[in-house]
Design a protein around this motif. Structure first.
Motif, short mmCIF file in Angstrom:
data_model
loop_
_atom_site.label_atom_id
_atom_site.label_comp_id
_atom_site.label_asym_id
_atom_site.label_seq_id
_atom_site.Cartn_x
_atom_site.Cartn_y
_atom_site.Cartn_z
N GLU A 152 58.87 -5.49 65.93
CA GLU A 152 59.15 -4.35 65.04
C GLU A 152 58.03 -4.18 64.02
O GLU A 152 57.60 -5.15 63.38
N VAL A 153 57.57 -2.94 63.87
CA VAL A 153 56.57 -2.63 62.85
C VAL A 153 57.22 -2.67 61.47
O VAL A 153 58.33 -2.17 61.28
N ILE A 154 56.52 -3.27 60.52
CA ILE A 154 56.93 -3.23 59.13
C ILE A 154 55.92 -2.33 58.42
O ILE A 154 54.76 -2.71 58.23
N PRO A 155 56.31 -1.09 58.07
CA PRO A 155 55.34 -0.13 57.52
C PRO A 155 54.57 -0.70 56.33
O PRO A 155 55.15 -1.29 55.43
N TRP A 156 53.25 -0.52 56.38
CA TRP A 156 52.31 -0.94 55.34
C TRP A 156 52.23 -2.46 55.18
O TRP A 156 51.53 -2.95 54.32
N VAL A 157 52.94 -3.19 56.04
CA VAL A 157 52.90 -4.66 56.00
C VAL A 157 52.26 -5.21 57.27
O VAL A 157 51.49 -6.16 57.23
N LEU A 188 62.34 9.06 68.12
CA LEU A 188 61.99 8.98 66.70
C LEU A 188 62.72 10.06 65.91
O LEU A 188 63.23 9.81 64.81
N ARG A 189 62.77 11.25 66.47
CA ARG A 189 63.47 12.34 65.78
C ARG A 189 64.94 12.02 65.61
O ARG A 189 65.55 12.33 64.57
N SER A 190 65.54 11.36 66.61
CA SER A 190 66.96 11.00 66.52
C SER A 190 67.21 9.97 65.43
O SER A 190 68.34 9.82 64.95
N LYS A 191 66.15 9.24 65.05
CA LYS A 191 66.26 8.25 63.98
C LYS A 191 65.80 8.82 62.63
O LYS A 191 65.62 8.08 61.66
N SER A 192 65.60 10.14 62.60
CA SER A 192 65.16 10.84 61.38
C SER A 192 63.79 10.37 60.90
O SER A 192 63.52 10.33 59.69
N VAL A 193 62.93 10.00 61.85
CA VAL A 193 61.56 9.62 61.53
C VAL A 193 60.68 10.87 61.65
O VAL A 193 60.61 11.47 62.71
N THR A 197 51.08 11.06 64.08
CA THR A 197 51.12 10.14 62.94
C THR A 197 52.52 10.17 62.36
O THR A 197 53.06 11.25 62.11
N LEU A 198 53.10 9.00 62.17
CA LEU A 198 54.43 8.92 61.57
C LEU A 198 54.28 9.03 60.06
O LEU A 198 53.54 8.26 59.44
N THR A 199 54.96 9.99 59.49
CA THR A 199 54.78 10.35 58.08
C THR A 199 55.14 9.20 57.15
O THR A 199 56.25 8.65 57.22
N GLY A 200 54.20 8.83 56.28
CA GLY A 200 54.45 7.85 55.24
C GLY A 200 54.65 6.43 55.73
O GLY A 200 55.19 5.60 55.00
N CYS A 201 54.20 6.14 56.95
CA CYS A 201 54.43 4.80 57.52
C CYS A 201 53.14 4.04 57.82
O CYS A 201 53.19 2.84 58.08
N GLY A 202 52.01 4.75 57.88
CA GLY A 202 50.77 4.10 58.30
C GLY A 202 50.76 3.77 59.77
O GLY A 202 50.08 2.84 60.20
N VAL A 239 49.09 1.99 69.76
CA VAL A 239 49.64 2.21 68.43
C VAL A 239 48.68 1.59 67.42
O VAL A 239 48.20 0.48 67.62
N ALA A 240 48.40 2.34 66.36
CA ALA A 240 47.56 1.84 65.28
C ALA A 240 48.39 1.70 64.01
O ALA A 240 49.22 2.57 63.71
N LEU A 241 48.18 0.61 63.30
CA LEU A 241 48.86 0.36 62.03
C LEU A 241 47.81 0.21 60.95
O LEU A 241 46.86 -0.57 61.10
N ARG A 242 48.00 0.94 59.86
CA ARG A 242 47.04 0.92 58.76
C ARG A 242 47.61 0.22 57.54
O ARG A 242 48.80 0.35 57.23
N ALA A 243 46.73 -0.52 56.85
CA ALA A 243 47.12 -1.15 55.60
C ALA A 243 47.03 -0.14 54.47
O ALA A 243 46.31 0.86 54.57
N PRO A 244 47.79 -0.36 53.39
CA PRO A 244 47.62 0.50 52.21
C PRO A 244 46.18 0.47 51.74
O PRO A 244 45.52 -0.58 51.78
N VAL A 245 45.65 1.60 51.31
CA VAL A 245 44.25 1.69 50.91
C VAL A 245 43.91 0.68 49.82
O VAL A 245 42.85 0.06 49.82
#
Length: 204
Positions: A51-56, A137-142, A152-157, A175-181
């Motif tokens: 599982e992705v942990i956004p920004w983590v 994703l849409r069904s999960k309100s993402v 790009t998933l909004t606000g998740c990186g 899939v790409a995951l970005r760290a907070p700037v």
């Protein structure tokens, strides 16, 4: 097909092999690397899907961790540079991860391929048709926005890559995951020696 399917379809045939595989899990480096709590067994779904942990990041590689500690945790890899001045990228081919580091050798960008079964909000992201992933994703309100590489998933990186974004039946390949700037440190130059030269590329 999971273990229950095998047991139901072939009663008794693979019982010893399944038992041996479970007994060997404490010595399985890949399994141990993705466990959240040492010495506590996981359901098979938890072992196989990360599982992705956004920004983590992900459990086995979190943003801000040092290259050294991740290498010790994940095992075999090769390294390459996109250009001479860049920090080396560590490619863990067997588990489908390419890990990028800043000038201080801290993890700041993750690329995952289908070998690393990644999910977000309970939705499996890789090796599934792009349209199915978007519907789930849409069904999960993402929320997400489409682009030339996928979305790009909004606000998740989190970014999804597909070679043909206009063809919804084509699988998501990366899939790409970005760290907070603010976590990135681009000062200095990595002193890490590249383990083996490779003419490798990235998905994004």
């Amino acid at each position: 097909m999971d273990i229950d399917d095998v047991v139901n379809r072939f009663p008794g045939k693979y019982n010893n092999a399944i038992g041996q595989m479970i007994d060997d899990l404490p010595n399985n480096a890949r399994y141990q690397a993705i466990r959240r709590v040492p010495s506590v067994p996981y359901l098979w779904s938890e072992v196989l899907v990360n599982e992705v942990i956004p920004w983590v990041g992900i459990e086995c590689a979190r943003f801000g961790e040092s290259r050294k500690e991740i290498r010790e945790r994940l095992g075999d890899f090769s390294s390459f540079k996109r250009s001479p001045g860049d920090s080396p990228v560590d490619h863990y081919f067997s588990i489908g991860l390419m890990l990028h580091f800043d000038g201080a050798d801290r993890l700041d960008f993750i690329e995952a391929t289908a070998a690393f079964e990644l999910s977000y909000s309970g939705v499996r992201l890789l090796e599934r048709p792009f349209g199915e992933v978007l519907t789930d994703l849409r069904s999960k309100s993402v929320d997400f926005s489409l682009d030339d590489s996928g979305c790009t998933l909004t606000g998740c990186g989190i970014e999804l890559y597909t070679p043909a974004p206009d063809e919804l039946d084509i699988d998501v390949e990366g899939v790409a995951l970005r760290a907070p700037v603010e976590n990135r440190d681009n000062s200095g130059t990595s002193e890490v020696v590249i383990e083996s030269s490779a003419n490798e590329d990235t998905l994004f």
